[in-house]
Design a protein around this motif. Structure first.
Motif, PDB file in Angstrom:
ATOM      1  N   UNK A 136       0.825  -1.210   0.000  1.00 31.25           N
ATOM      2  CA  UNK A 136       0.000   0.000   0.000  1.00 31.25           C
ATOM      3  C   UNK A 136       0.862   1.264   0.000  1.00 31.25           C
ATOM      4  N   UNK A 137       2.114   1.123   0.435  1.00 31.81           N
ATOM      5  CA  UNK A 137       3.036   2.250   0.522  1.00 31.81           C
ATOM      6  C   UNK A 137       4.255   2.019  -0.374  1.00 31.81           C
ATOM      7  N   UNK A 138       4.041   1.317  -1.464  1.00 35.27           N
ATOM      8  CA  UNK A 138       5.120   1.042  -2.413  1.00 35.27           C
ATOM      9  C   UNK A 138       5.460   2.306  -3.202  1.00 35.27           C
ATOM     10  N   UNK A 139       6.653   2.354  -3.733  1.00 30.43           N
ATOM     11  CA  UNK A 139       7.107   3.527  -4.480  1.00 30.43           C
ATOM     12  C   UNK A 139       6.257   3.775  -5.725  1.00 30.43           C
ATOM     13  N   UNK A 140       5.643   2.722  -6.283  1.00 31.95           N
ATOM     14  CA  UNK A 140       4.754   2.929  -7.426  1.00 31.95           C
ATOM     15  C   UNK A 140       3.592   3.834  -7.079  1.00 31.95           C
ATOM     16  N   UNK A 141       3.058   3.658  -5.864  1.00 32.48           N
ATOM     17  CA  UNK A 141       1.983   4.522  -5.377  1.00 32.48           C
ATOM     18  C   UNK A 141       2.523   5.936  -5.161  1.00 32.48           C
ATOM     19  N   UNK A 142       3.697   6.029  -4.535  1.00 29.85           N
ATOM     20  CA  UNK A 142       4.275   7.331  -4.230  1.00 29.85           C
ATOM     21  C   UNK A 142       4.688   8.119  -5.451  1.00 29.85           C
ATOM     22  N   UNK A 143       5.243   7.446  -6.454  1.00 31.00           N
ATOM     23  CA  UNK A 143       5.699   8.156  -7.650  1.00 31.00           C
ATOM     24  C   UNK A 143       4.522   8.668  -8.467  1.00 31.00           C
ATOM     25  N   UNK A 144       3.426   7.902  -8.523  1.00 37.12           N
ATOM     26  CA  UNK A 144       2.220   8.378  -9.214  1.00 37.12           C
ATOM     27  C   UNK A 144       1.661   9.617  -8.512  1.00 37.12           C
TER      28      UNK A 144
END
Length: 363
Positions: A344-352
């Protein structure tokens, strides 16, 4: 449509000319908040240049090579971090008048630093008249907007910053972390980090770790040690030889430091630490390491959201939770659940989320 050009400048980046090995190195906070996102932002269609912040007559520019400050790149958005110089605030206003967007990132509550933390002296106005926390207030307030990592920071910052404050929670690149295998009946209990910039945090476990070690219930580890820095052993009151030490490494290789089977996240109860994010336990989670943390906002919030991890609200609970995790089967079950939850807190989520935020600044 013209690509947005993002210029990144952080005081948490040691230039090649100043480092001991002739290579540039990100500090931990600079990497977590900015550095790790650079390739993702590029993949999202931004032009990104990272380097030294330079004033170019009417606006800011970035010098990618710190040894050549005349080779400059003009950018649409400046994203800066931990820059506290007395000349910055008025120049931010000049750059904005020319259409440049200035974003400042704040990941620590510098005005709550404990005197035992080395950063307290280095950023104090009496010790550093040109670069200090007073000037930093002016820099943040002059910005187009400020990004922060925790609700506590957003709330405290709003007392003197009138520009928009945007909460961007920290994320972790889960795919870079290798899950720990839980087999040992006597688990390795450890902490990851530098002892140089602490606020009497590790001392929270003094008197707690030693009895467990003396009873041969645990093995001890410190990952991230520096030669000449205070030792975790002296902080915990155990013999130096009791703690296996793993030398610090660059953030790019940081996942290799997470080898323990139970991860500790002790923080003293100070305003500075109330602003701390949950990044350390996110990293433990990505490594499949069950964790025990201090009773502070970010750790409490994650513990309640996931119903995973342990928060020690009383000193004796540290020992209780360590003993509860001695069974490798229990640790393995917790590890699997943490690895799933941390997505839920992966970098894919953060970068988007970061990409959407930066695009919104140009509209």
């Amino acid at each position: 449509m013209k690509k947005l050009t993002i210029g990144i400048a952080s005081a948490d980046k040691i230039s090649a000319s100043k480092s001991t090995d002739g290579k540039p190195h990100w500090g931990g906070a600079g990497w977590v908040r900015l550095g790790q996102y650079i390739p993702h932002l590029t993949a999202h269609g931004f032009d990104v240049v990272e380097g030294t912040l330079v004033w170019n007559k009417t606006h800011f520019a970035i010098a990618p090579d710190s040894s050549n400050l005349e080779d400059l790149c003009d950018v649409d958005i400046i994203y800066m971090q931990r820059l506290m110089h007395d000349t910055l605030a008025p120049r931010i206003k000049q750059a904005q008048a020319k259409g440049q967007v200035i974003v400042n990132d704040l990941d620590d509550w510098y005005w709550g630093l404990h005197p035992s933390n080395n950063a307290f002296a280095s950023s104090h106005p009496k010790n550093n008249p040109t670069e200090n926390v007073n000037h930093y207030k002016s820099v943040l307030n002059a910005s187009t907007c400020v990004t922060v990592s925790t609700p506590y920071l957003a709330d405290r910052l709003s007392s003197f910053v009138r520009c928009p404050i945007v909460l961007l929670e920290n994320t972790v690149d889960v795919g870079r972390f290798t899950p720990v295998v839980h087999e040992n009946v006597i688990p390795t209990v450890g902490w990851v980090g530098s002892t140089n910039h602490r606020s009497s945090d590790l001392e929270e476990l003094r008197g707690i770790i030693k009895p467990l070690y003396d009873a041969n219930e645990i093995v001890l580890m410190h990952s991230g040690s520096f030669f000449g820095a205070p030792t975790v052993a002296e902080k915990w009151g155990v013999p130096v030889e009791a703690v296996e030490t793993v030398p610090a490494t660059d953030p790019e290789n940081y996942p290799s430091l997470l080898r323990m089977e139970i991860g500790l996240a002790p923080l003293s109860d100070t305003p500075f630490n109330h602003a701390k994010s949950d990044i350390k336990v996110l990293e433990y989670s990505a490594s499949g390491i069950p964790w025990i943390a201090s009773d502070l906002p970010s750790y409490n919030s994650l513990n309640k959201a996931w119903n995973l991890g342990f928060v020690a609200k009383k000193p004796r609970q540290w020992s209780t939770y360590i003993r509860a995790l001695k069974d490798p089967n229990i640790r393995s079950e917790e590890a699997l659940a943490l690895r799933e939850a941390v997505l839920q807190r992966d970098i894919g989520v953060g970068s988007k989320r970061l990409g959407d935020f930066l695009e919104s600044l140009s509209s």
